[in-house]
Design a protein around this motif. Structure first.
Motif, PDB file in Angstrom:
ATOM      1  N   UNK A   1       0.854  -1.187   0.000  1.00  0.00           N
ATOM      2  CA  UNK A   1       0.000   0.000   0.000  1.00  0.00           C
ATOM      3  C   UNK A   1       0.892   1.240   0.000  1.00  0.00           C
ATOM      4  N   UNK A   2       0.824   1.995  -1.076  1.00  0.00           N
ATOM      5  CA  UNK A   2       1.591   3.235  -1.149  1.00  0.00           C
ATOM      6  C   UNK A   2       0.662   4.339  -1.650  1.00  0.00           C
ATOM      7  N   UNK A   3       1.221   5.486  -1.931  1.00  0.00           N
ATOM      8  CA  UNK A   3       0.388   6.606  -2.388  1.00  0.00           C
ATOM      9  C   UNK A   3       0.011   7.504  -1.232  1.00  0.00           C
ATOM     10  N   UNK A   4      -1.136   8.131  -1.380  1.00  0.00           N
ATOM     11  CA  UNK A   4      -1.541   9.153  -0.414  1.00  0.00           C
ATOM     12  C   UNK A   4      -1.722   8.573   1.002  1.00  0.00           C
ATOM     13  N   UNK A   5      -1.251   9.299   1.994  1.00  0.00           N
ATOM     14  CA  UNK A   5      -1.395   8.802   3.375  1.00  0.00           C
ATOM     15  C   UNK A   5      -2.749   9.258   3.941  1.00  0.00           C
ATOM     16  N   UNK A   6      -3.028   8.836   5.131  1.00  0.00           N
ATOM     17  CA  UNK A   6      -4.315   9.206   5.740  1.00  0.00           C
ATOM     18  C   UNK A   6      -4.864   8.033   6.507  1.00  0.00           C
ATOM     19  N   UNK A   7      -5.986   8.281   7.172  1.00  0.00           N
ATOM     20  CA  UNK A   7      -6.552   7.223   8.000  1.00  0.00           C
ATOM     21  C   UNK A   7      -6.874   5.980   7.161  1.00  0.00           C
ATOM     22  N   UNK A   8      -7.450   6.208   5.962  1.00  0.00           N
ATOM     23  CA  UNK A   8      -7.753   5.077   5.092  1.00  0.00           C
ATOM     24  C   UNK A   8      -6.666   4.878   4.031  1.00  0.00           C
ATOM     25  N   UNK A   9      -5.634   5.685   4.092  1.00  0.00           N
ATOM     26  CA  UNK A   9      -4.597   5.632   3.070  1.00  0.00           C
ATOM     27  C   UNK A   9      -3.375   4.863   3.522  1.00  0.00           C
ATOM     28  N   UNK A  10      -2.247   5.158   2.872  1.00  0.00           N
ATOM     29  CA  UNK A  10      -0.999   4.449   3.159  1.00  0.00           C
ATOM     30  C   UNK A  10      -0.388   5.040   4.424  1.00  0.00           C
ATOM     31  N   UNK A  11      -0.507   4.337   5.521  1.00  0.00           N
ATOM     32  CA  UNK A  11      -0.084   4.902   6.801  1.00  0.00           C
ATOM     33  C   UNK A  11       1.430   4.920   6.985  1.00  0.00           C
ATOM     34  N   UNK A  12       2.117   3.975   6.356  1.00  0.00           N
ATOM     35  CA  UNK A  12       3.554   3.865   6.661  1.00  0.00           C
ATOM     36  C   UNK A  12       4.453   4.564   5.658  1.00  0.00           C
ATOM     37  N   UNK A  13       3.909   5.087   4.598  1.00  0.00           N
ATOM     38  CA  UNK A  13       4.731   5.801   3.638  1.00  0.00           C
ATOM     39  C   UNK A  13       5.488   4.860   2.720  1.00  0.00           C
ATOM     40  N   UNK A  14       6.128   5.459   1.732  1.00  0.00           N
ATOM     41  CA  UNK A  14       6.802   4.662   0.700  1.00  0.00           C
ATOM     42  C   UNK A  14       8.166   4.152   1.153  1.00  0.00           C
ATOM     43  N   UNK A  15       8.849   4.925   2.012  1.00  0.00           N
ATOM     44  CA  UNK A  15      10.260   4.640   2.303  1.00  0.00           C
ATOM     45  C   UNK A  15      10.503   3.230   2.819  1.00  0.00           C
ATOM     46  N   UNK A  16       9.545   2.692   3.559  1.00  0.00           N
ATOM     47  CA  UNK A  16       9.758   1.391   4.175  1.00  0.00           C
ATOM     48  C   UNK A  16       9.508   0.240   3.178  1.00  0.00           C
ATOM     49  N   UNK A  17       8.800   0.547   2.100  1.00  0.00           N
ATOM     50  CA  UNK A  17       8.446  -0.522   1.146  1.00  0.00           C
ATOM     51  C   UNK A  17       9.687  -1.142   0.483  1.00  0.00           C
ATOM     52  N   UNK A  18      10.634  -0.332  -0.028  1.00  0.00           N
ATOM     53  CA  UNK A  18      11.818  -0.968  -0.636  1.00  0.00           C
ATOM     54  C   UNK A  18      12.567  -1.865   0.347  1.00  0.00           C
ATOM     55  N   UNK A  19      12.528  -1.492   1.625  1.00  0.00           N
ATOM     56  CA  UNK A  19      13.213  -2.326   2.616  1.00  0.00           C
ATOM     57  C   UNK A  19      12.528  -3.677   2.761  1.00  0.00           C
ATOM     58  N   UNK A  20      11.212  -3.660   2.711  1.00  0.00           N
ATOM     59  CA  UNK A  20      10.507  -4.941   2.794  1.00  0.00           C
ATOM     60  C   UNK A  20      10.700  -5.738   1.500  1.00  0.00           C
ATOM     61  N   UNK A  21      10.683  -5.050   0.385  1.00  0.00           N
ATOM     62  CA  UNK A  21      10.859  -5.748  -0.895  1.00  0.00           C
ATOM     63  C   UNK A  21      12.169  -6.532  -0.911  1.00  0.00           C
ATOM     64  N   UNK A  22      13.191  -5.958  -0.243  1.00  0.00           N
ATOM     65  CA  UNK A  22      14.496  -6.647  -0.178  1.00  0.00           C
ATOM     66  C   UNK A  22      14.378  -7.971   0.582  1.00  0.00           C
ATOM     67  N   UNK A  23      13.442  -8.035   1.510  1.00  0.00           N
ATOM     68  CA  UNK A  23      13.289  -9.237   2.351  1.00  0.00           C
ATOM     69  C   UNK A  23      12.416 -10.306   1.687  1.00  0.00           C
ATOM     70  N   UNK A  24      11.688  -9.918   0.648  1.00  0.00           N
ATOM     71  CA  UNK A  24      10.760 -10.874   0.032  1.00  0.00           C
ATOM     72  C   UNK A  24      11.505 -11.690  -1.021  1.00  0.00           C
ATOM     73  N   UNK A  25      11.551 -13.007  -0.841  1.00  0.00           N
ATOM     74  CA  UNK A  25      12.306 -13.834  -1.789  1.00  0.00           C
ATOM     75  C   UNK A  25      11.672 -13.811  -3.177  1.00  0.00           C
ATOM     76  N   UNK A  26      12.465 -14.083  -4.207  1.00  0.00           N
ATOM     77  CA  UNK A  26      11.925 -13.996  -5.570  1.00  0.00           C
ATOM     78  C   UNK A  26      10.769 -14.958  -5.835  1.00  0.00           C
TER      79      UNK A  26
END
Lengths: 468, 371
Positions: free
Chosen positions: A266-291
């Motif tokens: 979940x990325x894009x606009x933040x807000x109560x119903x939006x992306x609460x954690x922001x984009x920055x953390x997503x690439x870090x998680x992507x690194x942890x997800x095996x191919x």
């Protein structure tokens, strides 16, 4: 030339047979055993074949269902059809709860509106005929006419295909439809996915919700929810604890079972119903997800049928990942059965997992498995596939409480008898989080049940890849 | 009654016998993985049965396991599937099945027969020795781990005041132990080592064979020969529960690995840990600490209630693991099963019977259900 609706249902059945049974789809259709005919023609058939009427309308109000014992489970059927008026047809296994009507030539007609029910469910007939929507504009499970009769957890499509498989195999081998299809059904499939709504527990919205929970009981003259202050402090110090860390833990746990899953970001606009954690953390998680695991997009709340915002979210996500994003699920399951599919297709999504309920578990399209979406206006299938989500973590536990795992196991067992795939969504924040005590260990116990049933794991993408 | 090795077509009967006596639901896939698909390719498989009127009434099997010492690789056998129908007990069927298997062991040059069991007397009668008891190293993540460690539930049943006080004391003790461990783990987390690469395996690295040999050169003694084929079978193809394996690399050279998993009881298990230091210049202690930490954090994130591993004997690597583990928040608990060991002719000839302290043993020796 058959009507396009018939071609469509026939293709969905063929795909399903190829994926969940040990038969080749050709075994069913090329032999000419199954024929889709108008009811009047089906009634006059005089050879060993299965005549499926395709012109029986769906009644305006839901009819009471009945059960037929089949392959060590129950098939639940509704919209029963009357046998042809001449007296040469008899019901099998019996007139009170028939699965088939048969005549002296060995012809079979399904005793319920097989074609009509399946087409109606796969094309969202129930919700297109309803104007009811919840606060988020969704069609809730409780609005479905099936809810009244407890039919939401019935995979009608899978049961119909299992009955057809039994009938074909039986007609071929003994001239009678089979009610035991041991060896013809493959192992059940589990499709695991995780909506990464929150990856850091210290965002302003999550912390604000906890703060409100401290004081809200005071309104009702109750003691304040002090424990929430502990969660506020804990995630202020360690933002990833029980969110991001859980996502990596889920991957490891799935490894222990030889399973894999899809992570929806979940990325894009933040807000109560939006992306609460922001984009920055997503690439870090992507690194942890095996191919071998899949990555998809969790369509943000505000992108619902909005071209500009949807494109912006996709572009932003695509920038931080090398893999092509073609799979997705709507945040809050916001979804319009008439407009969403062509919208998603336009934006490059070819597999969607949004068709599920947030208030109950259940098969929204009556199918445990994926199907190609059909456009009832253009009268043709779209180039997008749907894997309806059957179970969402908190919904299951809210609905069944301590019996959650038993119910899950029953659904899985049923699929092991009729074939199919159970799609399960489990949020990282609900996986192992002492803040949600009732959820502790639930995912692990679900995976244990999957292993015990011999279930295989397939992501939404691998379902479609195997069909294609 | 007939006592012989299993014949074709009896596999399912044997598994049903096991499931009946243990009230279990082991699948045929699990049975085959354990006794047929392991990396011992000789036939017949060492699985003795007692047949009476076409019914299986007793089983005793070996899982052949290859080990390595300074002289190279050799085969041993893990004793498994010890089971006699209660109606047939007292007829010395266990001894008679074992006689058959002792012959098998000698014919196929198996050096030792070993196993873990709470029922030692029957094994002692056959000449097995009890060289050690398994002990535990353990970190609690929550008080739910205590019943698992104690093999009993703290819930249910009528409890008197003494029971209630005991449970309260256990829970408080656990909370203290948990807090102390958490602090030590948090402190150790900050002491990571630069230059090392931690990777999660999707399949075993072919360098494991080389690392096993280096391990024996560095630490001496003997241990299971963990080549890629063995690890694939034991850790990755395991139909009970697979392991997560994190491996340490220095410039693509494998320095060690840790395997961990989560049991159906919610407990994390430290399945295996191996390191052998070459030219990297890193100390064994540092590598063990890093690997243990990976297992602790990994199982904690998986939602485990705690993590436990084995501490067995005075093998120098076992001692070092225990000492490092204590330093990062593990507790050493002297509670476990007996090890049973029988030296066969081939073992005596090899001269590898210098004592059980020569053996480096981890939970990888459990071969299955326990992770």
């Amino acid at each position: 030339m058959q009507p396009p609706e018939v071609e469509y249902i026939r293709d969905q059945i063929a795909n399903h047979v190829a994926e969940f049974t040990t038969l080749e789809s050709g075994d069913l259709f090329d032999s000419g055993l199954i024929r889709f005919l108008p009811y009047d023609e089906a009634a006059t058939i005089q050879e060993r074949a299965i005549a499926v009427p395709f012109d029986i309308p769906i009644p305006k109000s839901q009819e009471e269902p009945y059960k037929v014992r089949f392959n060590d489970t129950d098939l639940t059927l509704w919209n029963r059809i009357t046998p042809p008026s001449d007296n040469s047809w008899r019901a099998i296994p019996d007139g009170s709860a028939p699965l088939w009507y048969t005549n002296r030539f060995g012809s079979l007609i399904p005793a319920w509106n097989l074609f009509g029910n399946l087409f109606y469910l796969l094309t969202f007939g129930e919700e297109k005929e309803s104007s009811q929507k919840d606060l988020h504009g969704r069609f809730a499970a409780s609005f479905s006419p099936r809810a009244k009769y407890g039919l939401l957890e019935i995979p009608a499509f899978n049961e119909a295909v299992a009955a057809l498989v039994g009938a074909c195999a039986g007609l071929r081998d003994s001239g009678q439809p089979a009610f035991n299809i041991d060896g013809l059904i493959g192992p059940p499939v589990i499709s695991l996915s995780h909506d990464c709504d929150i990856l850091r527990g210290n965002d302003i919205w999550t912390q604000a919700v906890r703060l409100v929970r401290i004081f809200r009981p005071l309104v009702k003259m109750r003691l304040p929810g002090i424990s929430n202050s502990w969660w506020i402090m804990r995630n202020a110090v360690a933002p990833r604890a029980f969110y991001f860390d859980n996502a990596t833990g889920m991957i490891d746990l799935e490894r222990c079972f030889g399973y894999r899953s899809t992570f929806y970001m979940l990325n894009g606009r933040s807000g109560r119903f939006g992306a609460r954690s922001g984009l920055a953390v997503i690439p870090e998680l992507l690194k942890e997800i095996p191919p071998e695991w899949d990555i998809g997009v969790h369509y943000n709340y505000d992108t619902f049928l909005n071209d500009e915002r949807f494109s912006a979210q996709m572009e932003q996500l695509q920038e931080v990942t090398d893999s092509d994003i073609v799979v997705g699920r709507a945040h809050y399951l916001r979804f319009d059965p008439e407009k969403s599919f062509s919208f998603l297709q336009k934006h490059g999504i070819s597999i969607d997992e949004s068709s599920g309920y947030s208030d109950m578990i259940g098969y929204r399209n009556g199918i445990a498995g994926c199907f190609q979406v059909y456009d009832t206006v253009l009268k043709r299938p779209l180039e997008i596939w749907e894997l309806p989500m059957t179970i969402m973590d908190t919904t299951l536990v809210r609905q069944y409480g301590p019996e959650s795992i038993t119910r899950f196991s029953q659904l899985l067992y049923h699929l092991s008898r009729v074939g199919g795939a159970l799609s399960v969504s489990f949020h990282p924040g609900q996986f192992f989080n002492p803040e949600h005590k009732q959820m502790l260990g639930v995912y692990h116990r679900m995976l244990i049940e999957c292993r015990q049933t011999g279930a295989l794991a397939k992501t939404a993408r691998s379902h479609v890849d195997s069909i294609a | 009654m007939e006592i012989r090795l299993i014949a074709d077509g009896e596999e399912e009967l044997c598994n049903k016998f096991h499931n009946r006596l243990y009230n279990d639901n082991r699948t045929m896939h699990q049975w085959r993985w354990e006794f047929v698909f392991n990396n011992y390719d000789r036939r017949p498989i060492p699985y003795a049965v007692v047949v009476d009127n076409g019914e299986i009434v007793g089983t005793q099997a070996f899982i052949p396991i290859r080990m390595i010492d300074e002289d190279g690789c050799y085969w041993t056998a893990k004793s498994e599937e010890t089971l006699v129908d209660p109606d047939y007990r007292g007829k010395r069927l266990f001894e008679r099945m074992y006689r058959l298997l002792f012959n098998y062991a000698n014919e196929h040059e198996l050096a030792h027969i070993w196993g873990f069991t709470p029922a030692t007397r029957a094994f002692e009668r056959l000449g097995f020795s009890i060289p050690a008891q398994t002990e535990q190293i353990f970190v609690p993540f929550s008080n739910k781990s205590i019943p698992v460690m104690m093999s009993k539930s703290l819930h249910g049943g009528k409890k008197n005041l003494a029971d209630k006080l005991k449970i309260a004391a256990i829970r408080s003790g656990c909370l203290l132990a948990q807090t102390a461990s958490s602090l030590k783990i948090a402190y150790t987390k900050r002491r990571t080592i630069d230059g090392l690469d931690i990777r999660t395996w999707h399949r075993p690295d072919e360098q494991t064979d080389h690392l096993c040999r280096r391990f024996i050169r560095q630490w001496g003694g003997t241990t299971i020969y963990r080549d890629a084929e063995y690890l694939q079978w034991r850790l990755f193809d395991n139909p009970y529960v697979k392991s997560v394996v994190r491996a340490l690399y220095y410039r693509d050279e494998l320095l060690g690995w840790v395997a961990f998993t989560m049991g159906d009881d919610g407990m994390g298990y430290l399945v295996d840990l191996m390191t052998a230091v070459d030219d990297s210049g890193y100390g064994a202690e540092d590598l063990i600490r890093l690997l243990l930490l990976e297992a602790v954090i990994g199982t904690r994130n998986m939602g485990a209630t705690g993590i436990r591993g084995w501490r067995i004997n005075n093998h120098p690597f076992d001692r070092l693991i225990c000492s490092v583990a204590k330093g990062i928040g593990f507790y050493h608990i002297k509670r476990g099963h007996a090890v049973v060991l029988y030296p066969c002719q081939a073992g005596a000839k090899r001269g590898v019977t210098g004592g059980f302290d020569d053996w480096f043993v981890s939970r990888v020796y459990t071969e299955g259900v326990l992770g």
